[in-house]
Design an enzyme around this catalytic site. Structure first.
Site, PDB file in Angstrom:
ATOM      1  N   MET A 219       0.821  -1.219   0.000  1.00  0.00           N
ATOM      2  CA  MET A 219       0.000   0.000   0.000  1.00  0.00           C
ATOM      3  C   MET A 219       0.854   1.269   0.000  1.00  0.00           C
ATOM      4  O   MET A 219       0.570   2.209  -0.740  1.00  0.00           O
ATOM      5  CB  MET A 219      -0.948   0.005   1.198  1.00  0.00           C
ATOM      6  CG  MET A 219      -1.971  -1.096   1.161  1.00  0.00           C
ATOM      7  SD  MET A 219      -2.968  -1.096  -0.337  1.00  0.00           S
ATOM      8  CE  MET A 219      -3.996   0.328  -0.068  1.00  0.00           C
TER       9      MET A 219
ATOM     10  N   ASP B 188      10.646   3.319   5.501  1.00  0.00           N
ATOM     11  CA  ASP B 188      10.422   1.950   5.992  1.00  0.00           C
ATOM     12  C   ASP B 188      11.600   1.589   6.878  1.00  0.00           C
ATOM     13  O   ASP B 188      12.490   2.417   7.097  1.00  0.00           O
ATOM     14  CB  ASP B 188      10.234   0.959   4.825  1.00  0.00           C
ATOM     15  CG  ASP B 188       9.387  -0.254   5.234  1.00  0.00           C
ATOM     16  OD1 ASP B 188       9.768  -0.956   6.181  1.00  0.00           O
ATOM     17  OD2 ASP B 188       8.340  -0.501   4.607  1.00  0.00           O
TER      18      ASP B 188
ATOM     19  N   GLU C 128      -0.855  -4.020   9.993  1.00  0.00           N
ATOM     20  CA  GLU C 128      -2.186  -3.818  10.603  1.00  0.00           C
ATOM     21  C   GLU C 128      -2.198  -4.316  12.052  1.00  0.00           C
ATOM     22  O   GLU C 128      -2.963  -5.226  12.404  1.00  0.00           O
ATOM     23  CB  GLU C 128      -3.244  -4.524   9.741  1.00  0.00           C
ATOM     24  CG  GLU C 128      -4.696  -4.249  10.121  1.00  0.00           C
ATOM     25  CD  GLU C 128      -5.183  -2.840   9.808  1.00  0.00           C
ATOM     26  OE1 GLU C 128      -4.379  -2.003   9.379  1.00  0.00           O
ATOM     27  OE2 GLU C 128      -6.373  -2.580  10.006  1.00  0.00           O
TER      28      GLU C 128
ATOM     29  N   LYS D 150       1.216   0.680  14.893  1.00  0.00           N
ATOM     30  CA  LYS D 150       0.716   1.978  14.431  1.00  0.00           C
ATOM     31  C   LYS D 150       0.791   3.014  15.557  1.00  0.00           C
ATOM     32  O   LYS D 150       1.144   4.172  15.332  1.00  0.00           O
ATOM     33  CB  LYS D 150      -0.724   1.841  13.924  1.00  0.00           C
ATOM     34  CG  LYS D 150      -0.813   1.018  12.638  1.00  0.00           C
ATOM     35  CD  LYS D 150      -2.205   1.024  12.068  1.00  0.00           C
ATOM     36  CE  LYS D 150      -2.381   0.083  10.884  1.00  0.00           C
ATOM     37  NZ  LYS D 150      -1.601   0.394   9.697  1.00  0.00           N
TER      38      LYS D 150
ATOM     39  N   SER E   3      -6.953  -0.580   7.621  1.00  0.00           N
ATOM     40  CA  SER E   3      -8.141  -1.206   7.049  1.00  0.00           C
ATOM     41  C   SER E   3      -9.252  -1.342   8.069  1.00  0.00           C
ATOM     42  O   SER E   3     -10.391  -1.622   7.718  1.00  0.00           O
ATOM     43  CB  SER E   3      -7.804  -2.632   6.582  1.00  0.00           C
ATOM     44  OG  SER E   3      -6.740  -2.609   5.693  1.00  0.00           O
TER      45      SER E   3
ATOM     46  N   ASN F 270      -6.393  -1.374  -3.008  1.00  0.00           N
ATOM     47  CA  ASN F 270      -5.297  -2.044  -3.685  1.00  0.00           C
ATOM     48  C   ASN F 270      -5.736  -2.560  -5.056  1.00  0.00           C
ATOM     49  O   ASN F 270      -6.755  -3.254  -5.107  1.00  0.00           O
ATOM     50  CB  ASN F 270      -4.867  -3.223  -2.772  1.00  0.00           C
ATOM     51  CG  ASN F 270      -3.674  -3.980  -3.265  1.00  0.00           C
ATOM     52  OD1 ASN F 270      -2.962  -3.524  -4.151  1.00  0.00           O
ATOM     53  ND2 ASN F 270      -3.450  -5.153  -2.689  1.00  0.00           N
TER      54      ASN F 270
ATOM     55  N   GLU G 101     -11.709   5.671   1.327  1.00  0.00           N
ATOM     56  CA  GLU G 101     -12.665   5.733   2.431  1.00  0.00           C
ATOM     57  C   GLU G 101     -12.050   6.720   3.444  1.00  0.00           C
ATOM     58  O   GLU G 101     -10.978   6.461   3.989  1.00  0.00           O
ATOM     59  CB  GLU G 101     -12.778   4.319   3.046  1.00  0.00           C
ATOM     60  CG  GLU G 101     -14.083   4.000   3.722  1.00  0.00           C
ATOM     61  CD  GLU G 101     -14.117   2.533   4.219  1.00  0.00           C
ATOM     62  OE1 GLU G 101     -13.064   1.890   4.385  1.00  0.00           O
ATOM     63  OE2 GLU G 101     -15.233   2.033   4.448  1.00  0.00           O
TER      64      GLU G 101
ATOM     65  N   ASN H  22     -14.295  -3.114   4.986  1.00  0.00           N
ATOM     66  CA  ASN H  22     -13.829  -4.410   5.497  1.00  0.00           C
ATOM     67  C   ASN H  22     -14.800  -5.078   6.454  1.00  0.00           C
ATOM     68  O   ASN H  22     -14.754  -6.286   6.653  1.00  0.00           O
ATOM     69  CB  ASN H  22     -12.445  -4.261   6.120  1.00  0.00           C
ATOM     70  CG  ASN H  22     -11.401  -4.191   5.025  1.00  0.00           C
ATOM     71  OD1 ASN H  22     -11.365  -5.046   4.146  1.00  0.00           O
ATOM     72  ND2 ASN H  22     -10.601  -3.145   5.030  1.00  0.00           N
TER      73      ASN H  22
HETATM   74  N1  LIG Z   1      -3.128  -4.994   1.265  1.00  0.00           N
HETATM   75  C1  LIG Z   1      -4.255  -4.379   1.033  1.00  0.00           C
HETATM   76  O1  LIG Z   1      -5.002  -4.732   0.095  1.00  0.00           O
HETATM   77  C2  LIG Z   1      -4.680  -3.205   1.868  1.00  0.00           C
HETATM   78  C3  LIG Z   1      -5.715  -2.366   1.411  1.00  0.00           C
HETATM   79  C4  LIG Z   1      -6.050  -1.228   2.149  1.00  0.00           C
HETATM   80  C5  LIG Z   1      -5.382  -0.965   3.344  1.00  0.00           C
HETATM   81  N2  LIG Z   1      -4.390  -1.802   3.780  1.00  0.00           N
HETATM   82  C6  LIG Z   1      -3.709  -1.456   5.027  1.00  0.00           C
HETATM   83  O2  LIG Z   1      -2.493  -0.810   4.706  1.00  0.00           O
HETATM   84  C7  LIG Z   1      -1.520  -1.099   5.707  1.00  0.00           C
HETATM   85  C8  LIG Z   1      -0.305  -1.722   5.056  1.00  0.00           C
HETATM   86  O3  LIG Z   1      -0.688  -2.915   4.415  1.00  0.00           O
HETATM   87  P1  LIG Z   1       0.214  -3.572   3.256  1.00  0.00           P
HETATM   88  O4  LIG Z   1      -0.656  -4.541   2.553  1.00  0.00           O
HETATM   89  O5  LIG Z   1       0.931  -2.512   2.484  1.00  0.00           O
HETATM   90  O6  LIG Z   1       1.265  -4.385   4.162  1.00  0.00           O
HETATM   91  P2  LIG Z   1       2.743  -4.848   3.791  1.00  0.00           P
HETATM   92  O7  LIG Z   1       3.064  -5.947   4.729  1.00  0.00           O
HETATM   93  O8  LIG Z   1       2.883  -5.054   2.324  1.00  0.00           O
HETATM   94  O9  LIG Z   1       3.637  -3.542   4.155  1.00  0.00           O
HETATM   95  C9  LIG Z   1       3.781  -3.036   5.453  1.00  0.00           C
HETATM   96  C10 LIG Z   1       5.135  -2.332   5.510  1.00  0.00           C
HETATM   97  O10 LIG Z   1       5.218  -1.609   6.754  1.00  0.00           O
HETATM   98  C11 LIG Z   1       6.564  -1.669   7.164  1.00  0.00           C
HETATM   99  N3  LIG Z   1       6.650  -1.348   8.576  1.00  0.00           N
HETATM  100  C12 LIG Z   1       6.274  -2.103   9.650  1.00  0.00           C
HETATM  101  N4  LIG Z   1       6.552  -1.440  10.799  1.00  0.00           N
HETATM  102  C13 LIG Z   1       7.105  -0.241  10.436  1.00  0.00           C
HETATM  103  C14 LIG Z   1       7.605   0.864  11.157  1.00  0.00           C
HETATM  104  N5  LIG Z   1       7.594   0.880  12.486  1.00  0.00           N
HETATM  105  N6  LIG Z   1       8.094   1.933  10.468  1.00  0.00           N
HETATM  106  C15 LIG Z   1       8.111   1.910   9.107  1.00  0.00           C
HETATM  107  N7  LIG Z   1       7.660   0.879   8.369  1.00  0.00           N
HETATM  108  C16 LIG Z   1       7.164  -0.179   9.023  1.00  0.00           C
HETATM  109  C17 LIG Z   1       6.990  -3.115   6.829  1.00  0.00           C
HETATM  110  O11 LIG Z   1       8.407  -3.228   6.794  1.00  0.00           O
HETATM  111  C18 LIG Z   1       6.321  -3.302   5.472  1.00  0.00           C
HETATM  112  O12 LIG Z   1       7.188  -2.937   4.413  1.00  0.00           O
HETATM  113  C19 LIG Z   1      -2.218  -2.002   6.727  1.00  0.00           C
HETATM  114  O13 LIG Z   1      -2.725  -1.193   7.749  1.00  0.00           O
HETATM  115  C20 LIG Z   1      -3.338  -2.626   5.916  1.00  0.00           C
HETATM  116  O14 LIG Z   1      -4.415  -3.036   6.706  1.00  0.00           O
HETATM  117  C21 LIG Z   1      -4.013  -2.907   3.072  1.00  0.00           C
END
Ligand SMILES: NC(=O)c1ccc[n+]([C@@H]2O[C@H](COP(=O)([O-])OP(=O)(O)OC[C@H]3O[C@@H](n4cnc5c(N)ncnc54)[C@H](O)[C@@H]3O)[C@@H](O)[C@H]2O)c1
Length: 292
Positions: free
Chosen positions: A22, A41, A100, A105, A127, A151, A160, A198
């Protein structure tokens, strides 16, 4: 360029925390629209992977005629990857897109609250997690909001926009205008576990997984039923693979805890697949195989 894009919202520089599926999509969309993006990151390797994914996706857009070839490098140059969170200090808006988990967070929100200037907005792409609880980690609850992208972010039109209990009208208006500015359609919702998207989608994915686990149908059959019978563009299990099965399990846990209702309990098949590293598209294997 940053000054020109700041018109209406006073937002020219965006911080993005988390450069996974994301975060990289969010960085892509803002950089393409002319914003300066500070992408953070925890490891350089993850940032390098994000930049190459963004480069490939911008190339794909150019190939489809949605972007001029000459705009790819300038867009990439607007993204400044960093593992140093303090570098986000001059962001007008920071969007958290990390894992998540509330604790992850909350720690990021406390840190950003210290790092960002007083006027800056703190958004989460969560989410399902409560915006009110994240806001309570900061000294700026009026400037905390949910900005839930979908996504793949460069393709999906919806954002949203989640109003926490304390989110101010001014913050809401700036974020709504910003979403429109990057070509998205904001839809306002109030803060509740899983918001609307969700809360409705995850029980569908979970039931689909139960149907497979109980041998009612194969993943292909489940997905075909939703594509052909309900005109869904993709079936729930293909969608689960796209979202990430780990993300689905995490969201179901937030729904179960948030509503105190066992009907949201993650299907054991989903949990087992995550434990086995089958996370869907991003790991190469989920309900389907994506290995080249
Ligand atoms: N995957 C989806 O379809 C989707 C859709 C909408 C929202 N989301 C939400 O978006 C967020 C990210 O999801 P994603 O699918 O990209 O996950 P992902 O696992 O692909 O990426 C998460 C990233 O966050 C990084 N991270 C973790 N802790 C950290 C920190 N303290 N500082 C900096 N970076 C850190 C990780 O290294 C990783 O690269 C979540 O909250 C998820 O619920 C996901």
């Amino acid at each position: 360029m940053a000054d020109a894009v700041a018109a209406n919202t006073n937002i020219g520089t965006i911080g993005v925390v988390g450069a996974g599926t994301m975060g990289s999509g969010i960085a892509h969309v803002f950089a393409r629209a002319g914003f300066r993006v500070l992408l953070c990151d925890v490891e350089q390797r993850i940032l390098d992977r994000a930049i190459s994914a963004i480069r490939a996706n911008l190339g794909r857009e150019a190939a489809k005629g949605k972007l001029a070839e000459g705009e790819i490098e300038p867009a990439l140059a607007r993204i400044l990857p960093t593992i140093d969170r303090d570098a986000l200090g001059d962001a007008d808006l920071a969007i958290e897109a990390a894992s998540e988990r509330f604790e992850v967070k909350a720690e990021i929100f406390r840190a950003l609250d210290r790092i960002l200037t007083q006027d800056a907005i703190l958004a989460s792409n969560t989410s399902s997690i409560s915006i009110r609880r994240l806001a309570a980690e900061t000294r700026r609850p009026g400037q905390v909001i949910g900005m839930h992208f979908f996504n793949p972010v460069p393709v999906m039109a919806l954002v949203e926009v989640v109003r926490g209990q304390a989110t101010s009208d001014a913050t809401f208006a700036r974020v709504e205008a910003l979403a429109v500015r990057v070509g998205k359609t904001p839809v306002a919702v109030n803060d509740a576990p899983g918001f609307v998207s969700n809360r409705v989608l995850m029980p569908l994915i979970n039931e689909a997984a139960f149907a497979v686990m109980e041998g009612v149908a194969t993943p292909e059959a489940v997905d075909q039923i939703f594509k052909l019978g309900m005109a869904h563009p993709m079936g729930p299990l293909t969608l689960a693979d796209l979202i990430g099965l780990d993300v689905c399990v995490d969201i179901l846990k937030v729904l179960e805890d948030g509503f105190g209702d066992a009907k949201y309990r993650a299907c054991p098949l989903l949990v087992e697949m995550v434990e086995a590293g089958k996370l869907g598209r991003k790991s190469g294997l989920g309900f389907y195989s994506y290995e080249k």
